[in-house]
Design an enzyme around this catalytic site. Sequence first.
Site, PDB file in Angstrom:
ATOM      1  N   SER A  45      43.736   7.055  24.414  1.00  0.00           N
ATOM      2  CA  SER A  45      45.036   7.974  23.965  1.00  0.00           C
ATOM      3  C   SER A  45      45.253   9.080  24.699  1.00  0.00           C
ATOM      4  O   SER A  45      44.211   9.437  25.453  1.00  0.00           O
ATOM      5  CB  SER A  45      44.573   8.481  22.479  1.00  0.00           C
ATOM      6  N   LYS A  57      41.921   3.558  17.110  1.00  0.00           N
ATOM      7  CA  LYS A  57      43.186   3.854  17.914  1.00  0.00           C
ATOM      8  C   LYS A  57      44.507   3.833  17.069  1.00  0.00           C
ATOM      9  O   LYS A  57      45.290   4.408  16.983  1.00  0.00           O
ATOM     10  CB  LYS A  57      43.299   3.159  19.245  1.00  0.00           C
ATOM     11  N   HIS A 114      44.743   6.334  14.485  1.00  0.00           N
ATOM     12  CA  HIS A 114      45.222   7.648  15.341  1.00  0.00           C
ATOM     13  C   HIS A 114      46.822   7.640  15.323  1.00  0.00           C
ATOM     14  O   HIS A 114      47.420   8.628  15.009  1.00  0.00           O
ATOM     15  CB  HIS A 114      44.776   7.629  16.568  1.00  0.00           C
TER      16      HIS A 114
HETATM   17  P1  NBP Z   1      52.485  -2.190  30.934  1.00  0.00           P
HETATM   18  O1  NBP Z   1      52.095  -2.297  29.501  1.00  0.00           O
HETATM   19  O2  NBP Z   1      53.741  -2.035  31.457  1.00  0.00           O
HETATM   20  O3  NBP Z   1      51.782  -3.662  31.600  1.00  0.00           O
HETATM   21  C1  NBP Z   1      52.002  -3.579  33.024  1.00  0.00           C
HETATM   22  C2  NBP Z   1      50.812  -4.249  33.908  1.00  0.00           C
HETATM   23  O4  NBP Z   1      50.508  -5.542  33.175  1.00  0.00           O
HETATM   24  C3  NBP Z   1      50.978  -4.506  35.235  1.00  0.00           C
HETATM   25  O5  NBP Z   1      49.791  -4.362  35.884  1.00  0.00           O
HETATM   26  C4  NBP Z   1      51.370  -6.079  35.431  1.00  0.00           C
HETATM   27  O6  NBP Z   1      50.907  -6.678  36.236  1.00  0.00           O
HETATM   28  C5  NBP Z   1      50.452  -6.581  34.167  1.00  0.00           C
HETATM   29  N1  NBP Z   1      50.478  -7.949  33.796  1.00  0.00           N
HETATM   30  C6  NBP Z   1      51.575  -8.464  32.818  1.00  0.00           C
HETATM   31 BR1  NBP Z   1      52.951  -7.503  32.340  1.00  0.00          BR
HETATM   32  N2  NBP Z   1      51.344  -9.634  32.822  1.00  0.00           N
HETATM   33  C7  NBP Z   1      50.441 -10.337  33.329  1.00  0.00           C
HETATM   34  C8  NBP Z   1      49.521 -11.256  33.409  1.00  0.00           C
HETATM   35  N3  NBP Z   1      49.776 -12.473  32.824  1.00  0.00           N
HETATM   36  N4  NBP Z   1      48.636 -11.384  34.211  1.00  0.00           N
HETATM   37  C9  NBP Z   1      48.004 -10.225  34.897  1.00  0.00           C
HETATM   38  N5  NBP Z   1      48.587  -9.195  34.774  1.00  0.00           N
HETATM   39  C10 NBP Z   1      49.640  -9.163  34.098  1.00  0.00           C
HETATM   40  O7  NBP Z   1      51.469  -0.934  31.838  1.00  0.00           O
HETATM   41  P2  NBP Z   1      50.999   0.522  30.955  1.00  0.00           P
HETATM   42  O8  NBP Z   1      52.043   1.259  30.666  1.00  0.00           O
HETATM   43  O9  NBP Z   1      50.321   0.866  32.302  1.00  0.00           O
HETATM   44  O10 NBP Z   1      50.045   0.028  29.769  1.00  0.00           O
HETATM   45  C11 NBP Z   1      48.924  -0.803  30.046  1.00  0.00           C
HETATM   46  C12 NBP Z   1      48.175  -0.970  28.672  1.00  0.00           C
HETATM   47  O11 NBP Z   1      47.555   0.499  28.144  1.00  0.00           O
HETATM   48  C13 NBP Z   1      49.079  -1.441  27.550  1.00  0.00           C
HETATM   49  O12 NBP Z   1      48.404  -2.406  26.905  1.00  0.00           O
HETATM   50  C14 NBP Z   1      49.642  -0.149  27.023  1.00  0.00           C
HETATM   51  O13 NBP Z   1      49.954  -0.793  25.427  1.00  0.00           O
HETATM   52  C15 NBP Z   1      48.253   0.680  26.933  1.00  0.00           C
HETATM   53  N6  NBP Z   1      48.604   2.003  26.763  1.00  0.00           N
HETATM   54  C16 NBP Z   1      49.740   2.544  27.333  1.00  0.00           C
HETATM   55  C17 NBP Z   1      49.888   3.902  27.275  1.00  0.00           C
HETATM   56  C18 NBP Z   1      50.926   4.776  27.844  1.00  0.00           C
HETATM   57  O14 NBP Z   1      51.362   5.851  27.455  1.00  0.00           O
HETATM   58  N7  NBP Z   1      51.877   3.665  28.510  1.00  0.00           N
HETATM   59  C19 NBP Z   1      49.126   4.732  26.331  1.00  0.00           C
HETATM   60  C20 NBP Z   1      47.872   4.027  25.769  1.00  0.00           C
HETATM   61  C21 NBP Z   1      47.838   2.769  26.114  1.00  0.00           C
HETATM   62  P3  NBP Z   1      52.094  -6.833  37.534  1.00  0.00           P
HETATM   63  O15 NBP Z   1      52.335  -5.503  38.405  1.00  0.00           O
HETATM   64  O16 NBP Z   1      51.654  -7.848  38.509  1.00  0.00           O
HETATM   65  O17 NBP Z   1      53.405  -7.264  36.646  1.00  0.00           O
END
Ligand code: NBP
Length: 478
Positions: free
Chosen positions: A128, A183, A186
């Site tokens: 988080s 989480k 949360h």
């Molecule tokens: P995203 O949720 O936007 O995911 C993008 C990433 O996933 C890229 O690295 C992309 O690779 C990869 N990806 C996908 Br889409 N499909 C794939 C596949 N079939 N095989 C391999 N890689 C794949 O990224 P994020 O916003 O950084 O969030 C990452 C995780 O963290 C998520 O689960 C999100 O829910 C969680 N989260 C996010 C936040 C936030 O504030 N953003 C906070 C807490 C948790 P590519 O570059 O090759 O397309």
Amino acid sequence: PTAHIGVTGLAVMGSNLARNFARHGHTVAVHNRTTARTKALIDEHGHEGNFVPAETPEEFVASLIKPRRLIIMVKAGDPTDAVIDEFAPLLDEGDMIVDGGNAHFHDTLRREKALRERGIHFVGTGISGGEEGALNGPSIMPGGSAESYKALGPLLESIAAKAPDGSPCCTHIGPDAAGHFVKMVHNGIEYADMQLIAEAYHLLRAVAGYEPGRIAETFRSWNTGRLDSYLIGITAEVLAHTDAATGRPFVDVVADAAEQKGTGRWTVQTALDLGVPVSGIAEAVFARSLSGHTDLREAAAGLPGPAAGGLSPEAAEEFADRVEAALYASKVVSYAQGWNMMAAASSEYGWNLDLGAMAAIWRGGCIIRAAFLDRIRGAYRADPALPSLLADRRFADELGRAQDAWRAVVTTAAGHGVPTPGFAAALAYYDSLRAERLPAALTQAQRDFFGAHTYRRVDAGGSYHTRWSGDRGEERTG
Ligand code: NBP
């Protein structure tokens, strides 16, 4: 191999997490499906520490010191399964896959079981704090086996946020999906907090007649007291902000339809399955949903409301103080509900959760960080088996002192036609729990009337049915 840990999935969360590890002196292997992201990370931030970029999964796995620690930070859902399927065959027994995405805990249960059968530790981990937290210190909620925490814990604790007392905002939550579950809760609590703050703002604006700047001041002063929290702080900043294009208060130029990514909805769906009343979180999810229903809102736009009079400046100030009390009391109720939900899941899934620990690790890094969490920690320290936060003497005393103001706010809100689903639901929960008798007796009698569902008596054991359509005599059924 030289890397202590590896991160695959280098969008904003994964890159920031990798940089956080590197900045703390760990050697980090980095990989992404699209290699351009890996290259960009190294080009822009390679100087921040020791990174080992890898183009292929094989190269990535080969660069990790055994037992291997691999963090997946990809889009939750199918992409996570795709990445697990790609990497698991390359790993050995005892290696660890950490899923740091926002996975549904049912997916984590399934993945953990499948990988455990192959000797691989699967560590569903709640992270988080958004992108800023990932870089500078998130609150980290790892589940999985206790054994995996021995190898992962020190690394995760080193990059986690620190609570005001210096302790890391990371602890082993419990087996399998416990980390992703807490989480989720949360996030549900976060929805409730945000809804309550929104209601307080609405009341100060519509009933007290305060302008956003004045409300920002009010929130700033609340933030020095028992409501001291990240969310109250950012609320003051948002309300003080002026839109550059129009010169109007920023809050007035934002469309009033709140969106959601789903974790609040999951919390409520899961609470229904567990049979735990989380009305505060549910009202928050419904309030967001309602705000987005432009069709319904347009259809009802002409419905009459009350002829509301404004408050005198003195009355407005007094009202603002009451809103603070109502906000605090309602917040205690939604946290009590969230904690009940974690307690219920702990027994349902055999997690043996330390309920005080969650309050401890949410004091820093995450969105709901607040001074208030120290009091929850204290309550569970005093009694680890506390049935409800409302049963803690300190919280009970505070709610007792707040209740007059709380009732006045809900009454005034209804009188002025200002919706306060969060405040009202919290007050109803408080009054329901403390009630000596609930009208559930009547509900149960109705159920027996139309469906012969039987009822229990207050004065005798067993269950009974009344022959409603016959002679209305009573028979014992069990
Ligand atoms: P995203 O949720 O936007 O995911 C993008 C990433 O996933 C890229 O690295 C992309 O690779 C990869 N990806 C996908 Br889409 N499909 C794939 C596949 N079939 N095989 C391999 N890689 C794949 O990224 P994020 O916003 O950084 O969030 C990452 C995780 O963290 C998520 O689960 C999100 O829910 C969680 N989260 C996010 C936040 C936030 O504030 N953003 C906070 C807490 C948790 P590519 O570059 O090759 O397309």
